[in-house]
Design an enzyme around this catalytic site. Structure first.
Site, PDB file in Angstrom:
ATOM      1  N   PRO B 587     -18.402 -22.719  -2.484  1.00  0.00           N
ATOM      2  CA  PRO B 587     -19.833 -22.773  -2.804  1.00  0.00           C
ATOM      3  C   PRO B 587     -20.318 -21.566  -3.604  1.00  0.00           C
ATOM      4  O   PRO B 587     -21.275 -21.670  -4.362  1.00  0.00           O
ATOM      5  CB  PRO B 587     -20.496 -22.805  -1.421  1.00  0.00           C
ATOM      6  CG  PRO B 587     -19.449 -23.353  -0.500  1.00  0.00           C
ATOM      7  CD  PRO B 587     -18.134 -22.867  -1.047  1.00  0.00           C
ATOM      8  N   GLY B 657     -15.896 -32.151 -11.173  1.00  0.00           N
ATOM      9  CA  GLY B 657     -16.066 -30.965 -12.005  1.00  0.00           C
ATOM     10  C   GLY B 657     -17.523 -30.572 -12.150  1.00  0.00           C
ATOM     11  O   GLY B 657     -18.400 -31.431 -12.195  1.00  0.00           O
ATOM     12  N   GLU B 660     -19.689 -28.114 -16.616  1.00  0.00           N
ATOM     13  CA  GLU B 660     -20.643 -28.501 -17.648  1.00  0.00           C
ATOM     14  C   GLU B 660     -21.931 -29.086 -17.081  1.00  0.00           C
ATOM     15  O   GLU B 660     -22.993 -28.989 -17.687  1.00  0.00           O
ATOM     16  CB  GLU B 660     -19.982 -29.508 -18.599  1.00  0.00           C
ATOM     17  CG  GLU B 660     -18.966 -28.849 -19.520  1.00  0.00           C
ATOM     18  CD  GLU B 660     -17.879 -29.805 -19.986  1.00  0.00           C
ATOM     19  OE1 GLU B 660     -17.421 -30.635 -19.191  1.00  0.00           O
ATOM     20  OE2 GLU B 660     -17.491 -29.712 -21.166  1.00  0.00           O
TER      21      GLU B 660
END
Lengths: 283, 693
Positions: B587, B657, B660
């Site tokens: 995290p 992922g 981005e």
């Protein structure tokens, strides 16, 4: 980042400096603090073959309060102006400007005369000198002349100073109701827009105003239509001041660059003119 | 091996294991590798955007002190053509007199010292024959071409024209985004060491195996003779993803001269030495019923590409997966211009497309008088609206709910320009975020040493995403050892192959390989806790594509913007983002990834534009003074929440992922907040103060 080769001379007095200027002509550059000239030399935008360092010439670094106002030597540093009680009292706009130039290191080395002689379109002092009606003393081999600020700043990096002359002193009348505000470029701290205002107050009203703007045009200029519109305006009426300042950049071809377009500069000229006038009114 | 009881490593916020190396300066970036007796390279770049090199005058440069060789197309060895990717551009350097773009490398000066090379590079005189140049893609949209990108150029479901014809309310708007550059703090650098017929490259790379494959191929040397090492990368964001001419030139020069060559790009050279994110022209047409349900979505996009290469920034992608609609049409076209080859940049495709799409949706919400958040809920896509397939996982509804609550969306006054604090106009805006999931085949090796140390080896990269920490966490968790006992070696083609660190793929891809290797190691241990000889296991992740599932990450982004009434400078006061992005391994680094992405979004919204001289084809400011990125003072409160979830379809870890995703939707949320603050709708990004005058 490395300047081309140059010679260096450090005259003891003005006469020796004039002699060196006469000898080297266009190849020579005067240097005082060097904070505009040296960066240009490092980029090889300026390639003088000799630097004539006038920074140790006696008698050009004084701040003198007189009955008529202030007499400031050309070699006074920005830091000295910003710290001077007399300047803050008699010409607060000048202290405002001096305190906002560059950073501490620049202010400790850079000089009033050097910044004015350089004629940078985004320099702070030209607006102050125009608004305060400064007189600039220029020495030459044959004698001295005095120019009004209105006749001194002529264009981009262009002043009334001729190649064989040295700016020695700047004189100001008292301007207690004056202020300089600016929108600084975040990296260079040069004025994207800078405005100096000087007011004569009659009771609560503005009797007369001088307003000058830097950063916007090819050189600093007086916003004469604003000056006219401010006459008679209540000095505490922010809305009226804003409205009087609305055409601050009228008739000026405002410069554009990657940071700010001409139209943005022109719009900010109005905003900062109102801020300068408001700040001057409460001094 | 020490058994750890009751301590799960994965999911625990863990500080970067490489943090100390980085802050102490021990971390070795490409240009830091010590070399004995190196030569230095400096590039000379074209000053014209189109034409040919007529001649060189190299007399002064060649006789300057220390110059070893000046490579031009006249003396450089011929290179073997290759596809892109792995090349960033197929137009290989120093192969002909042809000039396609300003800033194209025309010579490489090699000298004994960096200063000598820089000096000689200034003495190189090039005589050009100018050709006609097309710079401004917007002026040539009618010359659009169809090119093949990473995603299909077009999609179509339902009948958009019919849907629009029957719509109660329609929005037809055109948005523009600006050319942008990656400008990582570490400019690209390649150190090439040709020794005994073998080549070692110390490179700033997001894909060491890609560099190896490309350089070996174009230089015509066996793959086994090339090794690429990239231990630390000072930011990549896409510009170090594929292989660019300077990497090839450094290797070529070292081979020709038989000495190590250091080629470290100047900031100015990076602007054309690698790709950029294209500007875009995006037309969004939306039709809805009176109660705010979509009946048709049309998103068309145009972006520039180069003369030599096809690159397609597929901006018209968010509409494919975001909202339910019976009719969706997306179309992406390119226009050839005399500029370098574009390349992906955080966040590509959806990241650029969301600016137009999520702002247009906001416009529709205002036109209907529906709360923008409610508008999105009413059109919530339970299935992929283009393919009709279910999502592997999607908890976006939770993102909206939690985000609205954390942000205080309910405090928003619906009418623009009505929230103020003195001279400050206050605006609330929001947007959705969606990002396609990319996975890479990956392999990894894990060794347990006597004494209990565990070493992971995999040729992935850590470009700041935190893989130096995340991958050991995965191994520690699987093996039941403290993370401090696990060490990782990465960024080296001598290690087991893993994919490029792009497309937000590394944690789930390399991570799954590490997980598999750890499981195998456990099996080999068969209950033993220690070994007397090193014991090694290998693991592999082979993602399997399935047409039965759509795989995306999602998010809801809320922004509060303050606009000074006079200046009128927009400032982002705070951003709340809530994400449905699979299992979060660490995290702490995950939050770093998202706040980094949000910062990119702030730049995209308000600051970043590579200003181009449309006559010369030259960027006006190839530096960080003219290309303005957010500084710390521009970035204030950033609030990040991840939905707790495990996407078992995406990877063995349940992770997806996030590299981005954090940059998606931010600029749209900010643009929407600016509209809410001021009542001015700006469709030209970045939204500079002058656009709000």
């Amino acid at each position: 980042m490395i300047p081309s080769a140059f010679d260096y001379a450090r005259p003891e007095n003005l006469q020796d400096a004039f002699a060196l200027l006469a000898e080297h002509g266009d190849e020579a550059k005067l240097i005082a603090g060097g904070h505009s000239l040296l960066p240009m030399m490092k980029l090889r935008l300026a390639t003088p073959s000799i630097l004539i360092d006038i920074s140790r010439i006696d008698g050009l670094a004084g701040i003198d309060a007189t009955r008529d106002g202030l007499k400031l030597g050309a070699l006074v540093t920005h830091a000295a102006l910003a710290a001077s009680e007399q300047v803050r009292k008699l010409a607060p706009a000048l202290a405002d400007a001096a305190a906002q130039i560059g950073d501490t290191q620049v202010r400790n080395r850079g000089t009033l005369g050097g910044a004015c002689a350089h004629g940078d379109p985004a320099a702070d002092y030209p607006a102050v000198l125009l608004a305060l009606g400064a007189r600039l003393r220029i020495a030459k081999k044959g004698g001295e002349t005095v120019k009004e600020a209105d006749d001194f700043f002529r264009g981009m990096f262009e002043t009334a100073l001729e190649g064989d002359a040295i700016l020695t002193e700047i004189a100001l009348g008292p301007a207690p109701h004056s202020a300089y505000v600016k929108f600084p470029h975040p990296a260079s701290h040069y004025a994207v827009v800078g405005v100096a205002a000087k007011l004569e107050l009659q009771g609560a009203k503005i009797a007369s105003a001088r307003v000058a703007i830097t950063g916007v045009g090819d050189s600093a200029f007086r916003a004469k239509s604003v000056e006219k519109a401010l006459s008679g305006v209540d000095a505490g009426d922010a809305a009226a001041i804003r409205s009087a300042c609305i055409d601050a950049a009228a008739g000026i071809e405002a410069r554009s660059d990657v940071f700010a377009s001409g139209s943005y500069r022109a719009a900010m000229a109005a905003v900062y003119a109102a801020r300068a006038v408001t700040a001057a009114a409460i001094r | 091996m020490t058994a750890v009881v009751g301590r799960a490593v994965v999911g625990t916020p863990t500080s970067r294991l490489d943090g100390r190396e980085k802050v102490s300066g021990e971390a070795r970036y490409a240009a830091d590798w010590p070399f004995e007796n190196p030569l230095y390279g400096v590039l000379v770049q074209s000053s014209i955007p189109s034409g040919r090199i007529d001649s060189f005058d190299l007399a002064a440069a060649e006789s300057a002190p220390g110059v070893a060789r000046i490579f031009t197309h006249l003396n450089a060895p011929r290179l073997v053509p290759m596809d892109s990717p792995p090349l960033g551009q197929t137009f290989l350097p120093l192969q002909s007199d042809r000039i396609d773009y300003e800033g194209q490398h025309v010579a490489l000066v090699i000298a004994e010292t960096l200063e000598q090379a820089q000096h000689a590079a200034r003495l190189v005189r090039v005589v050009y024959e100018r050709g006609p140049a097309r710079i401004d893609f917007r002026a040539h949209l009618t010359d659009e071409i169809e090119v093949q990108g990473f995603f299909p150029a077009d999609t179509s479901t339902g009948d958009v024209s019919a849907g629009l014809g029957g719509a109660d309310v329609k929005i037809d708007v055109t948005y523009r985004t600006a050319d942008r550059h990656h400008v990582p703090i570490e400019p690209s650098a390649t150190l090439a060491d040709w020794r005994d017929g073998k080549l070692t490259l110390y490179d700033a790379a997001q894909w060491v195996h890609g560099v190896r494959i490309a350089v070996a191929h174009v230089l015509g040397i066996p793959l086994d003779d090339v090794r690429v090492i990239s231990k630390f990368v000072g930011g990549g964001f896409g510009c170090k993803g594929f292989v660019w001419p300077h990497q090839i030139l450094a290797a070529m020069a070292s081979r020709e001269l038989g000495r190590p060559v250091k080629l470290v790009l100047s900031r100015a050279h990076t602007f054309t030495a690698h790709g950029y994110q294209t500007a875009s022209e995006q037309r969004v047409v939306l039709g809805a019923t009176r109660d705010g349900r979509f009946v048709a979505i049309r998103h068309h996009s145009w972006t520039p590409t180069a003369i030599s290469d096809d690159y397609l920034e597929t901006c018209a992608t968010p509409a494919r997966a975001s909202y339910a609609s019976g009719a969706i049409e997306t179309r992406n076209r390119a226009v050839r211009v005399n500029r370098g080859v574009p390349t992906p940049m955080r966040a590509p495709h959806e990241g650029v497309g969301a600016v137009a799409f999520e702002c247009a949706l906001d416009e529709l919400a205002y036109a209907l008088g529906v709360d923008p958040l409610e508008m999105r809920l009413r059109n919530y896509a339970e299935r992929d609206p283009t393919t009709g397939t279910p999502f592997s996982q999607k908890n976006l509804r939770e993102c909206y709910r939690i985000g609205a609550e954390r942000f205080g969306w309910a405090r928003r006054s619906p009418v623009p320009g009505t929230m103020r604090d003195g001279d400050t106009l206050i605006g609330y805006g929001m947007a959705g975020a969606v990002m396609f999931t990319v996975r890479m085949p990956s392999t990894a090796r894990i060794t347990l040493h006597p004494g209990g140390d565990v070493v992971i080896e995999t040729a992935t990269q850590d470009i700041g995403g935190g893989q130096y920490t995340i991958l050991p966490m995965i191994a520690a968790d699987a093996l039941g050892v403290p993370v401090e006992r696990v060490r990782i070696v990465l960024g080296d083609t001598a290690l087991p192959d893993a994919g490029g660190t792009f497309g937000s793929s590394s944690t789930m891809s390399a991570g799954s390989a590490v997980f598999t290797a750890a499981q195998e190691l456990k099996r080999l241990l068969g209950g033993r806790r220690s070994v007397s000889q090193p014991l090694t296991a290998e693991g592999k992740f082979q993602p399997e594509h399935s047409d039965a599932l759509s795989m995306f990450t999602f998010g809801a982004v809320f922004a509060e913007v303050h606009v000074d009434r006079d200046l009128p400078t927009p400032r982002v006061a705070r951003i709340t983002g809530v994400y449905s992005a699979g299992r979060i391994i660490n995290p702490k680094t995950a939050r770093s990834q998202i706040i980094g992405g949000m910062t990119w979004g702030i730049g995209q919204a308000l600051l970043e534009a590579s200003e181009l001289d449309l006559g010369l084809g030259r960027y006006l400011s190839k530096n960080l003074a003219g290309y303005v990125v957010p500084a710390c003072a521009d970035v204030r409160e950033l609030d990040v929440t991840f939905i707790e979830e495990v996407d078992e379809h995406a990877s063995l870890l349940g992770a997806k992922g996030i590299g981005e995703l954090g940059a998606v939707g931010v600029a749209a949320a900010i643009g929407n907040a600016i509209y809410h603050a001021t009542g001015t709708r700006v469709r030209d990004f970045p939204i500079r103060p002058e656009r709000l005058l």
